[in-house]
Structure formats: C-alpha cells, structure tokens
Design a protein around this motif. Sequence first.
Motif, PDB file in Angstrom:
ATOM      1  N   SER A  75      34.401  18.439   3.617  1.00 45.23           N
ATOM      2  CA  SER A  75      35.733  18.973   3.884  1.00 45.23           C
ATOM      3  C   SER A  75      35.773  19.471   5.323  1.00 45.23           C
ATOM      4  N   ASP A  76      36.973  19.555   5.877  1.00 43.95           N
ATOM      5  CA  ASP A  76      37.130  19.882   7.295  1.00 43.95           C
ATOM      6  C   ASP A  76      37.012  21.375   7.542  1.00 43.95           C
ATOM      7  N   THR A  77      36.249  21.763   8.576  1.00 46.93           N
ATOM      8  CA  THR A  77      36.077  23.174   8.925  1.00 46.93           C
ATOM      9  C   THR A  77      36.943  23.596  10.103  1.00 46.93           C
ATOM     10  N   GLY A  78      37.464  22.625  10.844  1.00 46.07           N
ATOM     11  CA  GLY A  78      38.197  22.943  12.060  1.00 46.07           C
ATOM     12  C   GLY A  78      37.277  23.256  13.223  1.00 46.07           C
ATOM     13  N   ALA A  79      35.972  23.131  13.004  1.00 43.00           N
ATOM     14  CA  ALA A  79      34.988  23.438  14.046  1.00 43.00           C
ATOM     15  C   ALA A  79      34.703  22.207  14.888  1.00 43.00           C
ATOM     16  N   ASP A  80      34.099  22.443  16.064  1.00 47.04           N
ATOM     17  CA  ASP A  80      33.663  21.375  16.945  1.00 47.04           C
ATOM     18  C   ASP A  80      32.144  21.348  16.949  1.00 47.04           C
ATOM     19  N   VAL A  81      31.565  20.354  17.576  1.00 51.41           N
ATOM     20  CA  VAL A  81      30.117  20.227  17.627  1.00 51.41           C
ATOM     21  C   VAL A  81      29.673  20.189  19.075  1.00 51.41           C
ATOM     22  N   HIS A  82      28.525  20.831  19.374  1.00 54.76           N
ATOM     23  CA  HIS A  82      28.017  20.878  20.738  1.00 54.76           C
ATOM     24  C   HIS A  82      27.447  19.519  21.134  1.00 54.76           C
ATOM     25  N   SER A  83      27.694  19.116  22.354  1.00 52.27           N
ATOM     26  CA  SER A  83      27.289  17.782  22.805  1.00 52.27           C
ATOM     27  C   SER A  83      25.773  17.606  22.889  1.00 52.27           C
ATOM     28  N   SER A  84      25.022  18.717  22.893  1.00 56.10           N
ATOM     29  CA  SER A  84      23.563  18.592  22.950  1.00 56.10           C
ATOM     30  C   SER A  84      22.938  18.481  21.564  1.00 56.10           C
ATOM     31  N   ALA A  85      23.753  18.556  20.518  1.00 58.87           N
ATOM     32  CA  ALA A  85      23.227  18.460  19.157  1.00 58.87           C
ATOM     33  C   ALA A  85      24.256  17.782  18.261  1.00 58.87           C
ATOM     34  N   ASP A  86      24.604  16.530  18.598  1.00 59.81           N
ATOM     35  CA  ASP A  86      25.699  15.867  17.887  1.00 59.81           C
ATOM     36  C   ASP A  86      25.336  14.501  17.317  1.00 59.81           C
ATOM     37  N   GLU A  87      24.033  14.183  17.238  1.00 60.73           N
ATOM     38  CA  GLU A  87      23.640  12.905  16.630  1.00 60.73           C
ATOM     39  C   GLU A  87      23.785  12.934  15.107  1.00 60.73           C
ATOM     40  N   LEU A  88      23.571  14.103  14.507  1.00 61.04           N
ATOM     41  CA  LEU A  88      23.763  14.281  13.073  1.00 61.04           C
ATOM     42  C   LEU A  88      24.609  15.521  12.850  1.00 61.04           C
ATOM     43  N   VAL A  89      25.746  15.345  12.175  1.00 58.81           N
ATOM     44  CA  VAL A  89      26.651  16.461  11.882  1.00 58.81           C
ATOM     45  C   VAL A  89      26.894  16.500  10.377  1.00 58.81           C
ATOM     46  N   ILE A  90      26.626  17.658   9.762  1.00 62.44           N
ATOM     47  CA  ILE A  90      26.909  17.877   8.345  1.00 62.44           C
ATOM     48  C   ILE A  90      27.995  18.937   8.256  1.00 62.44           C
ATOM     49  N   GLU A  91      29.117  18.602   7.653  1.00 61.40           N
ATOM     50  CA  GLU A  91      30.278  19.492   7.686  1.00 61.40           C
ATOM     51  C   GLU A  91      30.826  19.730   6.284  1.00 61.40           C
ATOM     52  N   ARG A  92      31.085  21.005   5.990  1.00 64.29           N
ATOM     53  CA  ARG A  92      31.741  21.380   4.740  1.00 64.29           C
ATOM     54  C   ARG A  92      32.420  22.724   4.934  1.00 64.29           C
ATOM     55  N   ASN A  93      33.649  22.838   4.504  1.00 66.89           N
ATOM     56  CA  ASN A  93      34.397  24.087   4.646  1.00 66.89           C
ATOM     57  C   ASN A  93      33.984  25.035   3.519  1.00 66.89           C
ATOM     58  N   GLY A  94      32.818  25.633   3.668  1.00 65.55           N
ATOM     59  CA  GLY A  94      32.198  26.484   2.659  1.00 65.55           C
ATOM     60  C   GLY A  94      30.698  26.423   2.843  1.00 65.55           C
ATOM     61  N   ASP A  95      29.944  26.683   1.801  1.00 65.51           N
ATOM     62  CA  ASP A  95      28.489  26.589   1.889  1.00 65.51           C
ATOM     63  C   ASP A  95      28.080  25.130   2.073  1.00 65.51           C
ATOM     64  N   GLY A  96      27.106  24.908   2.924  1.00 64.68           N
ATOM     65  CA  GLY A  96      26.626  23.559   3.174  1.00 64.68           C
ATOM     66  C   GLY A  96      25.149  23.576   3.496  1.00 64.68           C
ATOM     67  N   GLY A  97      24.539  22.415   3.534  1.00 64.42           N
ATOM     68  CA  GLY A  97      23.123  22.370   3.871  1.00 64.42           C
ATOM     69  C   GLY A  97      22.515  21.030   3.528  1.00 64.42           C
TER      70      GLY A  97
END
Length: 199
Positions: A75-97
């Motif tokens: 689900s969408d968090t509205g967050a962005d990702v830093h360009s130095s750590a963007d090869e793998l992005v795991i996103e969830r609007n709540g608990d994630g991991g």
Amino acid sequence: SLGELLWQWNGTAVAKIQARAGVDTTNKDDGSMAFYTTTSGGSITERMRITSEGVVGMGAVLDGDLGVGLHIKTSDTGADVHSSADELVIERNGDGGMTFLNSTSGESFINFGDSGDNDIGQMSYHHSSNHMAFKTNASERMRINSAGIVSIGTTETAYGNLLSAGSNGIILTDTSGSIIATDTGNLTLARTNADNNNR
C-alpha cells in the motif's frame, strides 16, 4: 495493450504477458510489460509489472513508482526513497518488513561488500546458538548472545570488553575476564590520552 501472450487451460485463461503503451503520447516511444497469473477458482490477475524505466513492481500495488530496481508495494505510504538506497524498496502503509527463514542449525547473513572483499561488513544470526554477530573490516567486532550479553572487541560472551549482565548492570572487563569496572546504576567511562589525563 500493444499485444499479449495468453495461456489457457481447459479453455480458461490462466496466465498472460501483456505489452502496454507508455505515457508519452507525443513521441510514442515508451512501453511497459505486465505479467498475469490465476489462482484456483479465481480470475486472471496482474502480479508483476516492469515499467518503462525498468523498475519491477510487485505486491498488492504494482505502480513500481519508487527506486530503480525492485519495488514491492502493499500500500502507498506517500514517502519517497533516497537515491543512495533505491535498488530494493519495500513499501507498506503500516507495519512492514522482510523475513529470513533458516533451519535450526542454519545461519542468516546480510553482507556489505566491495571490489576488494564481498563481505567486508556483515550482520549475521546463528540459529544453533541463537546469537547475532556484527563484522567490520572482515572481522567480528560485536556479538549479542542468546542471553542478551553484548561483547565488543571479542567473540567471547562469557566476558569481553563490554558486557550487559542483568542484575550486575554494566561490567567492563579486559579480555582475560578481569573486571575493570562495574556499576548497577550509571557507569561513567573516561578515555585517557598519551599523558594518562582524562578527557
């Protein structure tokens, strides 16, 4: 859709790869790919998407709108990702991991490597003894054993440079196990310079 490959089983569509036009309606020179599968008794559903920028989107939401590699999105968090750590992005609007599963005698590793050493830095969990270890410059520098005792500068968890020992509070020892200082409340440590002056 620009075209698709469709697989059917007993007359029912069960899998599909679809080529799609991109968003540049002026030049009309970009595109994306979508991949579909079907669960038993379900309908054919998109499971993965490769965007025109080459980002792979997976999960419940297939935007692939963050990072440059793999974006797993529930689900969408509205967050962005830093360009130095963007090869793998795991996103969830709540608990994630994420989870590493091993046998009871296995080990889990997260390695930090470079052209000179592929595990110059490392975090690892050892299931047989249930301890966690941390390496820098290819050597173990800190360990947390199954009892929560922390050793810094040695792999020995019976004693070490710094131990957290329950009711004893903090114990500071040398590598032979001799106690340098102990405190059940607040322990203040001072570093000395070459003249043995505290600073």
